[in-house]
Enzyme design. Structure first.
Site, mmCIF file in Angstrom:
data_model
loop_
_atom_site.group_PDB
_atom_site.id
_atom_site.type_symbol
_atom_site.label_atom_id
_atom_site.label_comp_id
_atom_site.label_asym_id
_atom_site.label_seq_id
_atom_site.Cartn_x
_atom_site.Cartn_y
_atom_site.Cartn_z
ATOM 1 N NE ARG A 162 -4.222 -1.487 0.177
ATOM 2 C CZ ARG A 162 -4.424 -2.757 -0.187
ATOM 3 N NH1 ARG A 162 -3.449 -3.446 -0.759
ATOM 4 N NH2 ARG A 162 -5.595 -3.336 -0.012
ATOM 5 C CB SER A 230 -8.965 -1.289 3.611
ATOM 6 O OG SER A 230 -9.290 -2.593 3.206
ATOM 7 C CD GLU A 328 -3.906 13.066 -0.255
ATOM 8 O OE1 GLU A 328 -3.368 14.174 -0.160
ATOM 9 O OE2 GLU A 328 -4.030 12.443 -1.329
#
Ligand code: EPU
Length: 330
Positions: A162, A230, A328
């Site tokens: 990730r 997620s 973000e």
């Protein structure tokens, strides 16, 4: 450019959000004048793909450009692979389906991931035992700091779980195209639980259909219940930390984390900290999957962020593990 641009339909959480200006980029050439305009207005410029990995603040005092660069070009064979270049604005799942229909197998484990091709390398999307890095060849970017075009190969992207180089300077590099490599001697990847009963001679379409079904059974559909997939990374911890948890919870999932470390399941930690199905205002934790925060209807960014903070604090105090947010905050 549209002033006071409404972003609610452009983020999968469905959060109410606006930008000072909004526009759409349809070719890489659009970026040069767009950057000039942003500089002239003294406003920050951010590109939004599918809006599936962001938590949007109510007001972004800048220019949001929706990524709309299309393109699916089969470049040809390159060693034992076939290279295909995709425009950054292509929908990810659409290109998974398209490539399989072309007889190009290799993306099936990454089916049904929301978002765009251009966003996929930023967080090195991964699911069901495969990551983007496994099918990645190169990408083209526009550097909004220097105003130049750059090509990144796999090493330059510095992919990890990730993670990529691009996460270190959020928004600086606009991905305009991604070239993927499809293995000519494709083998199915059926190691992940949920796929392991599929026959070893299954084709890519069969695996894709299963991945779509497994995801639909576990993860809420953002079109029905807003979410960003997620919400936290699976934490990678020193083995002593994992062992201390395992002493009391031998059932706690653990996976190799690289360099002798252990990757824990954030969903498991969150569930055991009591948050599965928990509600905070109109924000909540999915009752089906503890790693997914949801907008139950009318949630605000503040509610989502405060709920996330409570989860981080709860897991930290229960297990001593610090969760890191995946989407973000923009
Ligand atoms: N689990 C719980 N409680 C839950 C859900 C899961 O304890 O509510 C446990 C399960 O028992 C299982 C473990 O957590 O042992 C792992 O669950 P799952 O297979 O659903 O995978 P995950 O680690 O929670 C990761 C990715 C997903 C990806 C799946 C499948 C991250 C942050 N998430 O989730 O990616 O689809 O694996 O490969 O790595 C995303 O990034 O948005 C995303 C959905």
């Amino acid at each position: 450019m549209t002033p006071d641009f409404d972003l609610q339909a452009h983020n999968t959480f469905g959060l109410p959000a606006r930008a000072r200006f909004g526009t759409t980029v349809t070719t890489a050439d659009d970026l040069v004048p767009l950057l000039a305009e942003a500089k002239a207005k003294n406003l920050p410029l951010r590109i939004l793909g599918g809006g599936s990995n962001v938590v949007l603040r109510p007001c972004f005092d800048g220019i949001i450009a929706l990524m709309g660069i299309a393109g699916r070009d089969i470049i040809g064979r390159h060693g034992d692979q076939t290279l295909v270049r995709f425009g950054a604005g292509e929908n990810w799942h659409a290109i998974v389906e398209w490539s399989i229909a072309q007889g190009l197998s290799g993306l099936e484990n990454l089916a049904a991931i929301p978002g765009t091709v251009g966003a996929a390398p930023i967080q090195n999307i991964g699911a069901y035992g495969l990551e983007l890095v496994d099918r990645f060849h190169a990408l083209e970017t526009f550097d909004t700091l220097e105003g130049t075009t750059l090509t990144f190969d796999r090493d330059a992207c510095q992919f990890a779980y990730r993670q990529s180089f691009f996460k270190r300077a959020p928004g600086r590099y606009v991905v305009t195209s991604v070239t993927l490599a499809f293995p000519n001697a494709w083998q199915p990847n059926l190691a992940y639980p949920g796929l392991s009963d599929i026959p070893a001679d299954a084709d890519a379409k069969t695996i894709m259909d299963r991945v779509v079904a497994v995801r639909a059974s576990k993860l809420p559909d953002w079109r029905v219940t807003g979410n960003a997939g997620s919400f936290f990374h699976n934490p990678i911890v020193e083995s002593a930390v994992a062992d201390a948890i395992a002493a009391y919870h031998p059932e706690a999932p653990r996976y190799p984390g690289g360099a002798g470390r252990v990757k824990l399941s954030a969903a498991w930690l969150i569930e055991r900290s009591g948050f599965k199905g928990f509600r905070y205002g109109a924000a909540g934790v999915s009752p089906n999957h503890a790693l997914v925060l949801i907008n139950t209807g009318g949630a605000t960014q503040a509610e989502i962020s405060e709920l996330a903070g409570q989860i981080v604090a709860g897991v930290k105090s229960r297990f001593g593990v610090e969760l890191v947010q995946e989407p973000e905050l923009l």
